[in-house]
Design a protein around this motif. Structure first.
Motif, PDB file in Angstrom:
ATOM      1  N   ALA A   1       0.505  16.969   5.761  1.00 16.84           N
ATOM      2  CA  ALA A   1       0.554  15.503   5.739  1.00 16.84           C
ATOM      3  C   ALA A   1       1.085  14.956   7.075  1.00 16.84           C
ATOM      4  CB  ALA A   1       1.423  15.017   4.583  1.00 16.84           C
TER       5      ALA A   1
ATOM      6  N   ILE B   1       2.289  21.788   2.357  1.00 16.64           N
ATOM      7  CA  ILE B   1       1.885  20.431   1.947  1.00 16.64           C
ATOM      8  C   ILE B   1       2.505  19.392   2.873  1.00 16.64           C
ATOM      9  CG2 ILE B   1       2.307  18.691   0.148  1.00 16.64           C
ATOM     10  CD1 ILE B   1       1.827  20.921  -1.939  1.00 16.64           C
ATOM     11  N   LEU B   2       3.798  19.530   3.141  1.00 14.09           N
ATOM     12  CA  LEU B   2       4.484  18.537   3.975  1.00 14.09           C
ATOM     13  C   LEU B   2       3.979  18.569   5.414  1.00 14.09           C
ATOM     14  CD1 LEU B   2       8.112  18.902   2.582  1.00 14.09           C
ATOM     15  CD2 LEU B   2       6.449  17.108   2.083  1.00 14.09           C
TER      16      LEU B   2
ATOM     17  N   LYS C   1       5.268  -4.312   8.556  1.00 10.21           N
ATOM     18  CA  LYS C   1       3.804  -4.407   8.638  1.00 10.21           C
ATOM     19  C   LYS C   1       3.292  -5.328   7.554  1.00 10.21           C
ATOM     20  CE  LYS C   1       2.705   0.060  10.630  1.00 10.21           C
ATOM     21  NZ  LYS C   1       2.132   1.373  10.394  1.00 10.21           N
TER      22      LYS C   1
ATOM     23  N   PRO D   1       2.869  -0.924   4.532  1.00 10.26           N
ATOM     24  CA  PRO D   1       2.014  -2.066   4.852  1.00 10.26           C
ATOM     25  C   PRO D   1       1.887  -2.973   3.634  1.00 10.26           C
ATOM     26  CG  PRO D   1       0.912   0.026   5.349  1.00 10.26           C
ATOM     27  CD  PRO D   1       2.112   0.343   4.522  1.00 10.26           C
TER      28      PRO D   1
ATOM     29  N   PHE E   1      -6.343   3.151  10.362  1.00 10.40           N
ATOM     30  CA  PHE E   1      -5.851   4.342   9.669  1.00 10.40           C
ATOM     31  C   PHE E   1      -4.329   4.286   9.500  1.00 10.40           C
ATOM     32  CE2 PHE E   1      -4.121   8.749  10.223  1.00 10.40           C
ATOM     33  CZ  PHE E   1      -4.398   9.178   8.940  1.00 10.40           C
ATOM     34  N   ASP E   2      -3.668   3.655  10.465  1.00  9.42           N
ATOM     35  CA  ASP E   2      -2.206   3.472  10.403  1.00  9.42           C
ATOM     36  C   ASP E   2      -1.711   2.996   9.041  1.00  9.42           C
ATOM     37  OD1 ASP E   2      -1.609   4.241  12.890  1.00  9.42           O
ATOM     38  OD2 ASP E   2      -0.866   2.300  13.598  1.00  9.42           O
ATOM     39  N   TYR E   3      -2.501   2.155   8.394  1.00 13.46           N
ATOM     40  CA  TYR E   3      -2.085   1.607   7.100  1.00 13.46           C
ATOM     41  C   TYR E   3      -1.866   2.714   6.060  1.00 13.46           C
ATOM     42  CZ  TYR E   3      -3.825  -2.914   8.884  1.00 13.46           C
ATOM     43  OH  TYR E   3      -4.033  -4.052   9.618  1.00 13.46           O
ATOM     44  N   LEU E   4      -2.567   3.841   6.230  1.00 10.75           N
ATOM     45  CA  LEU E   4      -2.506   4.900   5.217  1.00 10.75           C
ATOM     46  C   LEU E   4      -1.349   5.877   5.434  1.00 10.75           C
ATOM     47  CD1 LEU E   4      -6.300   5.816   4.873  1.00 10.75           C
ATOM     48  CD2 LEU E   4      -4.956   4.330   3.378  1.00 10.75           C
ATOM     49  N   ARG E   5      -0.746   5.847   6.613  1.00  9.23           N
ATOM     50  CA  ARG E   5       0.252   6.881   6.938  1.00  9.23           C
ATOM     51  C   ARG E   5       1.424   6.939   5.962  1.00  9.23           C
ATOM     52  NH1 ARG E   5      -0.803   6.050  13.073  1.00  9.23           N
ATOM     53  NH2 ARG E   5      -2.054   7.901  13.495  1.00  9.23           N
ATOM     54  N   PRO E   6       2.081   5.803   5.678  1.00  8.87           N
ATOM     55  CA  PRO E   6       3.225   5.906   4.746  1.00  8.87           C
ATOM     56  C   PRO E   6       2.802   6.428   3.373  1.00  8.87           C
ATOM     57  CG  PRO E   6       3.252   3.793   5.918  1.00  8.87           C
ATOM     58  CD  PRO E   6       1.922   4.429   6.210  1.00  8.87           C
ATOM     59  N   LEU E   7       1.594   6.081   2.951  1.00  8.15           N
ATOM     60  CA  LEU E   7       1.088   6.541   1.657  1.00  8.15           C
ATOM     61  C   LEU E   7       0.858   8.053   1.652  1.00  8.15           C
ATOM     62  CD1 LEU E   7      -0.052   5.823  -1.139  1.00  8.15           C
ATOM     63  CD2 LEU E   7      -2.260   5.409  -0.046  1.00  8.15           C
ATOM     64  N   ILE E   8       0.256   8.561   2.726  1.00 10.10           N
ATOM     65  CA  ILE E   8       0.007  10.004   2.832  1.00 10.10           C
ATOM     66  C   ILE E   8       1.328  10.778   2.792  1.00 10.10           C
ATOM     67  CG2 ILE E   8      -0.675  11.782   4.529  1.00 10.10           C
ATOM     68  CD1 ILE E   8      -3.038   9.951   5.292  1.00 10.10           C
ATOM     69  N   LEU E   9       2.296  10.324   3.573  1.00 10.73           N
ATOM     70  CA  LEU E   9       3.577  11.037   3.652  1.00 10.73           C
ATOM     71  C   LEU E   9       4.333  10.974   2.326  1.00 10.73           C
ATOM     72  CD1 LEU E   9       4.711   9.984   7.238  1.00 10.73           C
ATOM     73  CD2 LEU E   9       3.719  12.156   6.516  1.00 10.73           C
ATOM     74  N   GLU E  10       4.362   9.789   1.704  1.00 14.16           N
ATOM     75  CA  GLU E  10       5.089   9.654   0.440  1.00 14.16           C
ATOM     76  C   GLU E  10       4.406  10.467  -0.666  1.00 14.16           C
ATOM     77  OE1 GLU E  10       7.934   8.700  -0.497  1.00 14.16           O
ATOM     78  OE2 GLU E  10       7.721   8.462  -2.658  1.00 14.16           O
ATOM     79  N   THR E  11       3.085  10.494  -0.677  1.00 15.48           N
ATOM     80  CA  THR E  11       2.357  11.285  -1.683  1.00 15.48           C
ATOM     81  C   THR E  11       2.736  12.763  -1.576  1.00 15.48           C
ATOM     82  OG1 THR E  11       0.509   9.727  -1.618  1.00 15.48           O
ATOM     83  CG2 THR E  11       0.061  11.889  -2.565  1.00 15.48           C
ATOM     84  N   ALA E  12       2.788  13.265  -0.348  1.00 19.50           N
ATOM     85  CA  ALA E  12       3.137  14.678  -0.143  1.00 19.50           C
ATOM     86  C   ALA E  12       4.588  14.949  -0.561  1.00 19.50           C
ATOM     87  CB  ALA E  12       2.923  15.059   1.324  1.00 19.50           C
TER      88      ALA E  12
ATOM     89  N   CYS F   1      -0.996  12.736  10.111  1.00 22.37           N
ATOM     90  CA  CYS F   1      -0.532  11.407  10.528  1.00 22.37           C
ATOM     91  C   CYS F   1      -0.280  11.350  12.027  1.00 22.37           C
ATOM     92  CB  CYS F   1       0.725  11.024   9.758  1.00 22.37           C
ATOM     93  SG  CYS F   1       0.346  10.644   8.048  1.00 22.37           S
TER      94      CYS F   1
ATOM     95  N   TYR G   1      -3.164  19.184  -4.570  1.00 24.74           N
ATOM     96  CA  TYR G   1      -1.866  19.868  -4.727  1.00 24.74           C
ATOM     97  C   TYR G   1      -1.759  20.445  -6.142  1.00 24.74           C
ATOM     98  CZ  TYR G   1      -0.507  16.574  -0.944  1.00 24.74           C
ATOM     99  OH  TYR G   1      -0.422  15.814   0.195  1.00 24.74           O
TER     100      TYR G   1
ATOM    101  N   LEU H   1       0.860  -1.202   0.000  1.00 23.96           N
ATOM    102  CA  LEU H   1       0.000   0.000   0.000  1.00 23.96           C
ATOM    103  C   LEU H   1       0.890   1.244   0.000  1.00 23.96           C
ATOM    104  CD1 LEU H   1      -2.722   1.357   0.135  1.00 23.96           C
ATOM    105  CD2 LEU H   1      -2.825   0.924   2.565  1.00 23.96           C
ATOM    106  N   GLN H   2       1.303   1.612  -1.206  1.00 26.39           N
ATOM    107  CA  GLN H   2       2.187   2.772  -1.350  1.00 26.39           C
ATOM    108  C   GLN H   2       2.092   3.283  -2.784  1.00 26.39           C
ATOM    109  OE1 GLN H   2       3.337   5.437  -0.494  1.00 26.39           O
ATOM    110  NE2 GLN H   2       4.916   4.876   0.977  1.00 26.39           N
ATOM    111  N   THR H   3       2.458   4.546  -2.971  1.00 25.93           N
ATOM    112  CA  THR H   3       2.566   5.093  -4.327  1.00 25.93           C
ATOM    113  C   THR H   3       4.043   5.067  -4.721  1.00 25.93           C
ATOM    114  OG1 THR H   3       2.222   7.021  -5.725  1.00 25.93           O
ATOM    115  CG2 THR H   3       2.531   7.471  -3.384  1.00 25.93           C
TER     116      THR H   3
END
Lengths: 264, 264
Positions: free
Chosen positions: A207, A203-204, A155, A131, B196-207, A211, A182, A116-118
């Motif tokens: 985010a 933005i940073l 995770k 995760p 919600f924890d699962y989304l944290r790395p995604l939110i930070l990396e997106t930003a 979190c 953005y 679950l990442q971009t």
């Protein structure tokens, strides 16, 4: 039949997910035996970095790997998997949205490996925190994928088709849609002859704050404050831009409803 | 009349902006001589940390400061400034949206000191990177505020009312609206019994990705890929949630139009 843990991997797909997985697998000591991709140049580039062979022909896929990762677009999974040679190794896709059943049943060992990442080709986010959602048709493969996952990430979560779809929908909002916000902000500043650079710290921090505090508690802005005067003046500034006015109104209404039980 | 640079400050407002500015001014060696706020306990807390006096009475505001910062809500600026004693020091507000003219003309020295950031009482984002937009009625005060700004931040920009409004509108999209997207994602996961924890790395990396690559180039997701199948299935999952369907459709249409010249 005895199932061993994963020692070597064939990666099919040379895009953002495939190139990131190739790197992380290699860093974790797995052998990447082959990179497969339509774009031979991309396949070669990744292969050179990982010590793998490479090909752009699906019928040249090596049949002796422990794991085959289909890191390709959702809609291509069924077709590409259908054109692969039948293999004894575990075949997984990386999609958040597609069912495990999109993989043809002639592969006895099927699974899903969804980070679950971009991903970007030019960036390598730390994999440890990502995760990793794992799924397999049979229990032994589930266990094997969980063990593999734990070598890459802190995770690792066992999951099913429905949960992955739910995660994927939430991910579209927090990642794709926040990036669209953005982009809208950047577009407005460009039009106003102001620099996008000005928005970066905001933005940073937004985010990071969400979190740490939870997004519900981190919400600020005119709609959160029920500041209808500012909202109306913003809408005046956007009056010539129908699409942006609509987005502004809908999100503002959403925030007003949530925090003030009212609409625009 | 000779204008000196700023050595001491009165801060009016004990919320997120006021408390952050008090800390950063003190860290930069300025003397905070008084904290003024309706909430006496909050004023006392900030005063204790900064060695300032404190009061909740506007008519007790000390009249010998170099600078008075009104870090209060947009709609309160005119009223609170109107109830302050007339002072010789420079009086500024911190709003992105309000004109400099909201400050009463009986203050001869008026200005704006707008840090483009989202502040929290529990977080202290590094001020050095925060863009600081400066404005004043007269040139000497403009110069004085620019010099003060440069003690706090590496990005100090002379601005005007219109530019601040434009920045503020863009900031609503990239900060308030992206946070609303995080909140929607968190709400969906809560409903689905996922963390919600699962989304944290995604939110930070997106930003981070948007800031490095530019958001236009960082855009991913079903709409960016023109993946109408996934979009329709997401809309089915949201069919009982009118507000979220509407937001999903609008942002998806925006991305489809921008990258594929088509709408939903």
């Amino acid at each position: 039949m005895k199932f061993h843990s994963i020692n070597n991997v064939v990666i099919i797909g040379t895009g953002r997910v495939g190139s990131n997985l190739a790197k992380i697998f290699k860093d974790c000591g797995l052998q990447i035996i082959q990179i497969v991709g339509r774009n031979l140049l991309k396949a070669e580039t990744i292969a050179l970095k990982t010590g793998a062979h490479y090909t752009n022909k699906l019928n040249h896929i090596k049949t002796n790997a422990d794991l085959y990762i289909l890191a390709i677009s959702d809609d291509a999974i069924a077709e590409v998997a259908g054109l692969m040679p039948v293999v004894k190794g575990l075949v997984v896709h990386t999609s958040g949205f597609k069912s495990i059943d999109v993989l043809p049943v002639h592969f006895k060992r099927r699974g899903v490996f969804y980070p679950l990442q971009t991903f970007s080709e030019s960036r390598n986010p730390s994999f440890e925190e990502i995760p990793l959602f794992i799924q397999a048709i049979n229990k032994e493969d589930q266990q094997i994928l969980m063990e593999l996952g734990k070598r890459l990430s802190n995770k690792v979560i066992s999951t099913n088709d429905l949960q992955r779809k739910e995660l994927h929908l939430a991910a579209v909002f927090v990642s794709n849609f926040s990036n669209a916000m953005y982009e809208i902000g950047a577009g407005l500043l460009k039009e106003f002859n102001l620099q996008f650079d000005y928005l970066r710290p905001l933005i940073l921090e937004t985010a990071h704050k969400a979190c740490v505090l939870q997004p519900e508690d981190a919400q600020t802005g005119p709609a959160r404050r029920n500041d209808i005067g500012t909202i109306n003046l913003h809408l005046e500034m956007l009056s010539q831009k129908t699409e942006l006015s609509t987005i502004y109104k809908d999100i503002t209404s959403y925030i007003l409803t949530k925090y003030h039980q009212k609409s625009l």
